[in-house]
Design a protein around this motif. Sequence first.
Motif, short mmCIF file in Angstrom:
data_model
loop_
_atom_site.label_atom_id
_atom_site.label_comp_id
_atom_site.label_asym_id
_atom_site.label_seq_id
_atom_site.Cartn_x
_atom_site.Cartn_y
_atom_site.Cartn_z
N LYS A 28 0.85 -1.18 0.00
CA LYS A 28 0.00 0.00 0.00
C LYS A 28 0.88 1.23 0.00
O LYS A 28 1.73 1.40 0.87
CB LYS A 28 -0.91 -0.02 1.24
CG LYS A 28 -1.87 1.15 1.34
CD LYS A 28 -2.71 1.02 2.60
CE LYS A 28 -3.65 2.19 2.77
NZ LYS A 28 -4.43 2.08 4.03
N SER A 29 0.71 2.09 -0.98
CA SER A 29 1.51 3.30 -1.07
C SER A 29 1.25 4.20 0.13
O SER A 29 0.09 4.53 0.43
CB SER A 29 1.18 4.07 -2.35
OG SER A 29 1.76 5.36 -2.32
N PRO A 30 2.29 4.63 0.86
CA PRO A 30 2.09 5.53 2.00
C PRO A 30 1.54 6.89 1.57
O PRO A 30 0.92 7.59 2.37
CB PRO A 30 3.50 5.69 2.59
CG PRO A 30 4.32 4.61 2.00
CD PRO A 30 3.70 4.28 0.68
N ASP A 31 1.77 7.25 0.32
CA ASP A 31 1.35 8.57 -0.17
C ASP A 31 -0.08 8.59 -0.67
O ASP A 31 -0.86 9.48 -0.33
CB ASP A 31 2.29 9.04 -1.29
CG ASP A 31 3.73 9.15 -0.83
OD1 ASP A 31 3.96 9.59 0.31
OD2 ASP A 31 4.63 8.78 -1.61
N THR A 32 -0.46 7.59 -1.46
CA THR A 32 -1.77 7.60 -2.10
C THR A 32 -2.76 6.61 -1.50
O THR A 32 -3.96 6.72 -1.73
CB THR A 32 -1.63 7.29 -3.60
OG1 THR A 32 -1.17 5.94 -3.76
CG2 THR A 32 -0.64 8.25 -4.25
N GLY A 33 -2.25 5.63 -0.74
CA GLY A 33 -3.13 4.59 -0.21
C GLY A 33 -3.46 3.52 -1.23
O GLY A 33 -4.17 2.56 -0.92
N GLU A 34 -2.95 3.65 -2.45
CA GLU A 34 -3.21 2.68 -3.50
C GLU A 34 -2.42 1.40 -3.25
O GLU A 34 -1.25 1.44 -2.87
CB GLU A 34 -2.81 3.28 -4.85
CG GLU A 34 -3.01 2.35 -6.03
CD GLU A 34 -2.48 2.96 -7.33
OE1 GLU A 34 -2.66 2.31 -8.38
OE2 GLU A 34 -1.88 4.05 -7.28
N ALA A 71 10.75 -0.92 12.94
CA ALA A 71 9.59 -0.28 13.58
C ALA A 71 8.82 0.61 12.61
O ALA A 71 7.57 0.57 12.56
CB ALA A 71 10.04 0.51 14.79
N LYS A 72 9.51 1.43 11.82
CA LYS A 72 8.82 2.33 10.89
C LYS A 72 8.05 1.53 9.85
O LYS A 72 6.90 1.87 9.52
CB LYS A 72 9.82 3.26 10.22
CG LYS A 72 9.19 4.18 9.18
CD LYS A 72 10.23 5.04 8.49
CE LYS A 72 9.59 5.89 7.39
NZ LYS A 72 10.60 6.71 6.67
N SER A 73 8.68 0.51 9.31
CA SER A 73 8.01 -0.29 8.29
C SER A 73 6.83 -1.06 8.87
O SER A 73 5.80 -1.23 8.20
CB SER A 73 9.00 -1.25 7.63
OG SER A 73 9.94 -0.55 6.85
N PHE A 74 6.97 -1.55 10.10
CA PHE A 74 5.85 -2.25 10.73
C PHE A 74 4.65 -1.32 10.85
O PHE A 74 3.50 -1.73 10.65
CB PHE A 74 6.27 -2.76 12.11
CG PHE A 74 5.21 -3.58 12.80
CD1 PHE A 74 4.92 -4.86 12.38
CD2 PHE A 74 4.51 -3.06 13.89
CE1 PHE A 74 3.95 -5.63 13.02
CE2 PHE A 74 3.55 -3.82 14.53
CZ PHE A 74 3.25 -5.10 14.10
N ALA A 75 4.91 -0.06 11.15
CA ALA A 75 3.83 0.90 11.33
C ALA A 75 3.25 1.39 10.00
O ALA A 75 2.03 1.59 9.90
CB ALA A 75 4.32 2.10 12.15
N HIS A 76 4.09 1.54 8.98
CA HIS A 76 3.63 2.24 7.78
C HIS A 76 3.95 1.56 6.45
O HIS A 76 3.40 1.97 5.42
CB HIS A 76 4.27 3.65 7.73
CG HIS A 76 4.00 4.48 8.94
ND1 HIS A 76 2.74 4.94 9.28
CD2 HIS A 76 4.84 4.94 9.90
CE1 HIS A 76 2.81 5.65 10.38
NE2 HIS A 76 4.07 5.66 10.79
N GLN A 77 4.82 0.57 6.43
CA GLN A 77 5.26 0.00 5.16
C GLN A 77 5.21 -1.53 5.21
O GLN A 77 6.23 -2.21 5.21
CB GLN A 77 6.68 0.50 4.82
CG GLN A 77 6.73 1.99 4.59
CD GLN A 77 8.12 2.52 4.30
OE1 GLN A 77 8.30 3.72 4.10
NE2 GLN A 77 9.12 1.66 4.29
N ARG A 78 4.00 -2.05 5.23
CA ARG A 78 3.80 -3.49 5.26
C ARG A 78 3.48 -3.99 3.84
O ARG A 78 2.94 -3.25 3.02
CB ARG A 78 2.67 -3.85 6.23
CG ARG A 78 3.00 -3.49 7.67
CD ARG A 78 1.84 -3.79 8.60
NE ARG A 78 0.61 -3.12 8.22
CZ ARG A 78 0.34 -1.84 8.50
NH1 ARG A 78 1.23 -1.09 9.15
NH2 ARG A 78 -0.80 -1.30 8.13
#
Length: 209
Positions: A28-34, A71-78
């Motif tokens: 899932k793109s962190p910027d667009t949610g796509e 930690a950052k990827s777990f929160a935002h980049q799965r």
Amino acid sequence: MDAVVSEKTLGDSGYNQPPGTFQLCALKSPDTGEVKLGPAWWGFIPNWATDTKLAPINARSETVADKKLFAKSFAHQRCLVAADWWYEWQRDGDRKQPFAIRPEKGGPFFFAGLWSKAARLPADHPAAGQVTYAILTGEPNDDIAHIHNRQPQALTFDAARAWLHHSSNQHLHEILADGRYQAYESWPVPTRVGNPSNDDLAVIERVNL
């Protein structure tokens, strides 16, 4: 988890691809949610890394949220890694026997993963500027615990969808605990699977022990 899954039903990968190769992932793109589906490099390379000395292929579910590296990827980049099966090696003294493993009903599925873009690798590295990833692992299911003491987090389709869209640590840990498949089938395969150059259908054929 030593050898890679086959993705013949979901992409153009082979039967025996190791870490350090591109695999089919959804993120899932962190910027667009796509949600996008495409190739990603197996080996998590932080965006600040200038080489691949630090490129773990797995991350432990129990500690991933507390590790600075993840930690950052777990929160935002799965991400989700497409698979048909995976290989584990069972140790018996000095002997190691590979097994192929998949959810009991078969068919393609997804591993839970984390991703990072390799933004600072040298331009001549194949992963330079590309998405890279690690697969989450946890305690093994009872029916495959005799093979290995860890297993990748193989998620059901509903759990896979939730893995990309939920955001709280509590929900994410619940997905990893409750959203993976609850029954698996396994079979012994030839030891030649240990050599990635042996990339043919024969590496997943059952052998007699």
